[in-house]
Design a protein around this motif. Structure first.
Motif, short mmCIF file in Angstrom:
data_model
loop_
_atom_site.label_atom_id
_atom_site.label_comp_id
_atom_site.label_asym_id
_atom_site.label_seq_id
_atom_site.Cartn_x
_atom_site.Cartn_y
_atom_site.Cartn_z
N GLY A 1 0.81 -1.22 0.00
CA GLY A 1 0.00 0.00 0.00
C GLY A 1 0.83 1.26 0.00
N ARG A 2 0.40 2.25 0.77
CA ARG A 2 1.09 3.54 0.84
C ARG A 2 2.40 3.47 1.62
NH1 ARG A 2 -2.91 8.56 1.66
NH2 ARG A 2 -3.75 8.58 -0.44
N THR A 3 2.62 2.38 2.34
CA THR A 3 3.85 2.23 3.10
C THR A 3 5.04 2.10 2.17
OG1 THR A 3 2.62 1.12 4.85
CG2 THR A 3 5.00 0.86 4.89
N GLY A 4 4.81 1.52 1.00
CA GLY A 4 5.89 1.34 0.04
C GLY A 4 6.51 -0.03 0.16
N PRO B 1 -2.60 -9.04 8.21
CA PRO B 1 -3.04 -10.42 7.95
C PRO B 1 -2.57 -10.89 6.58
CG PRO B 1 -4.88 -9.05 8.69
CD PRO B 1 -3.73 -8.14 8.44
N VAL B 2 -2.20 -12.15 6.49
CA VAL B 2 -1.77 -12.75 5.23
C VAL B 2 -2.88 -12.61 4.18
CG1 VAL B 2 -1.24 -14.97 4.14
CG2 VAL B 2 -0.09 -14.31 6.26
N ASP B 3 -4.13 -12.70 4.63
CA ASP B 3 -5.27 -12.63 3.70
C ASP B 3 -5.87 -11.22 3.59
OD1 ASP B 3 -6.40 -12.48 6.20
OD2 ASP B 3 -7.81 -14.13 5.90
N ASN B 4 -5.09 -10.21 3.91
CA ASN B 4 -5.56 -8.82 3.85
C ASN B 4 -5.95 -8.47 2.42
OD1 ASN B 4 -5.93 -6.05 3.91
ND2 ASN B 4 -4.13 -5.64 5.15
N GLU B 5 -7.20 -8.07 2.22
CA GLU B 5 -7.67 -7.69 0.89
C GLU B 5 -7.96 -6.20 0.79
OE1 GLU B 5 -10.89 -10.23 -0.30
OE2 GLU B 5 -9.69 -12.04 -0.07
N LYS B 6 -7.77 -5.47 1.89
CA LYS B 6 -8.06 -4.03 1.89
C LYS B 6 -6.89 -3.22 1.37
CE LYS B 6 -11.31 -4.21 5.72
NZ LYS B 6 -11.60 -3.80 7.08
N ILE B 7 -5.68 -3.72 1.55
CA ILE B 7 -4.49 -2.99 1.13
C ILE B 7 -3.77 -3.80 0.06
CG2 ILE B 7 -2.24 -2.09 1.89
CD1 ILE B 7 -3.50 -1.56 4.61
N VAL B 8 -3.35 -3.12 -0.99
CA VAL B 8 -2.65 -3.79 -2.09
C VAL B 8 -1.29 -4.29 -1.58
CG1 VAL B 8 -1.58 -3.49 -4.36
CG2 VAL B 8 -3.76 -2.38 -3.85
N MET B 9 -1.04 -5.57 -1.82
CA MET B 9 0.26 -6.17 -1.57
C MET B 9 0.66 -6.89 -2.83
SD MET B 9 0.33 -7.93 2.22
CE MET B 9 -1.34 -8.56 2.32
N ARG B 10 1.89 -6.62 -3.29
CA ARG B 10 2.40 -7.32 -4.47
C ARG B 10 3.91 -7.38 -4.41
NH1 ARG B 10 4.94 -3.88 -7.71
NH2 ARG B 10 4.33 -1.71 -7.75
N LYS B 11 4.48 -8.33 -5.13
CA LYS B 11 5.94 -8.45 -5.20
C LYS B 11 6.51 -7.25 -5.93
CE LYS B 11 7.93 -12.74 -4.48
NZ LYS B 11 8.96 -13.61 -4.82
N VAL B 12 7.72 -6.89 -5.58
CA VAL B 12 8.46 -5.84 -6.31
C VAL B 12 8.67 -6.35 -7.73
CG1 VAL B 12 10.71 -4.69 -6.45
CG2 VAL B 12 9.57 -4.92 -4.25
N ILE B 13 8.59 -5.44 -8.70
CA ILE B 13 8.75 -5.86 -10.09
C ILE B 13 10.16 -6.40 -10.34
CG2 ILE B 13 6.95 -4.31 -10.97
CD1 ILE B 13 9.15 -2.41 -11.94
N CYS C 1 -4.63 6.78 -8.00
CA CYS C 1 -3.44 6.26 -8.67
C CYS C 1 -2.41 5.75 -7.67
CB CYS C 1 -2.80 7.34 -9.55
SG CYS C 1 -3.76 7.73 -11.02
N MET C 2 -2.22 6.46 -6.57
CA MET C 2 -1.25 6.04 -5.56
C MET C 2 -1.71 4.73 -4.91
SD MET C 2 1.28 8.11 -5.71
CE MET C 2 2.18 7.40 -4.35
N LYS C 3 -3.01 4.62 -4.60
CA LYS C 3 -3.54 3.42 -3.95
C LYS C 3 -3.43 2.18 -4.83
CE LYS C 3 -7.29 2.95 -1.35
NZ LYS C 3 -8.65 3.09 -0.85
N SER C 4 -3.40 2.36 -6.15
CA SER C 4 -3.33 1.22 -7.06
C SER C 4 -2.02 0.46 -6.91
CB SER C 4 -3.48 1.69 -8.51
OG SER C 4 -2.27 2.30 -8.97
N CYS C 5 -0.98 1.17 -6.45
CA CYS C 5 0.37 0.58 -6.30
C CYS C 5 0.91 0.04 -7.62
CB CYS C 5 0.39 -0.51 -5.23
SG CYS C 5 0.14 0.13 -3.58
N TYR D 1 2.17 14.99 -3.88
CA TYR D 1 1.93 13.80 -4.69
C TYR D 1 3.07 13.52 -5.66
CZ TYR D 1 -2.59 12.91 -2.68
OH TYR D 1 -3.59 12.59 -1.80
N LEU D 2 3.73 14.56 -6.13
CA LEU D 2 4.89 14.36 -7.00
C LEU D 2 6.00 13.64 -6.22
CD1 LEU D 2 6.36 14.78 -9.68
CD2 LEU D 2 7.01 17.07 -8.90
#
Length: 173
Positions: free
Chosen positions: A11-14, A51-63, A96-100, A133-134
């Motif tokens: 999410g927004r944490t980065g 939580p491992v099953d958190n669906e509220k915040i976007v979690m994804r692997k680094v590209i 846009c930021m929330k989309s991660c 935002y920039l």
């Protein structure tokens, strides 16, 4: 499910490193519910429990390196944002930021850079909201690309500019 040692965008944490996958021994928390313990890469002593099953915040692997290189090649074709009214501007930035998604961060950066240049020509400064935002979009994009490409974050803007300039076709008159 991620593994200990994985770098993920949270999410927004980065970007965070998964340091542990465990249950929590706290009142009101189910004993069998798994949690990631994350360490934000920009905060040496920070910890995030999710939580491992958190669906509220976007979690994804680094590209990956390949995905980062492809994104940089595509930057000239990625269009900025078109925002009809000032009232919608911050909402669109937040979305846009929330989309991660790296491409969405590029859209914000392109939009705000053009807006900044336009305002400077008019003798105006960039707005505080635009500046915030920039910085967020650049910080998220550059930190992720830095990890994917193994290049210091401080040199990322110059690296991207050089890569784009090298791949652009010369225009024949």
């Amino acid at each position: 499910m991620y593994e200990v040692g994985d770098l993920i965008v949270y999410g927004r944490t980065g970007i965070c490193e998964v340091t542990e996958i465990t249950t929590l021994k706290m009142d009101g928390v189910p004993k069998d519910k798994l949690y990631y313990i994350l360490r934000p890469v920009r905060e040496k002593h920070g910890k995030v429990f999710t939580p491992v099953d958190n669906e509220k915040i976007v979690m994804r692997k680094v590209i990956s390196k390949e995905e980062a290189e492809e994104l940089i090649r595509e930057i000239p074709q990625i269009e900025g944002l078109w925002i009809g009214s000032e009232k919608q501007r911050e909402e669109k930035y937040k979305e846009c930021m929330k989309s991660c998604k790296c491409a969405e961060w590029v859209r914000i950066i392109k939009t705000l850079y053009q807006r900044k240049m336009s305002r400077l020509k008019q003798g105006k400064k960039i707005t505080a909201t635009d500046e915030r935002y920039l910085r967020m979009a650049e910080g998220n994009l550059y930190s992720e690309l830095s990890i994917a490409l193994g290049i210091p974050e401080s040199g990322m803007e110059a690296y991207i500019t050089n890569q784009i300039n090298e791949t652009e076709e010369p225009v024949l008159c």
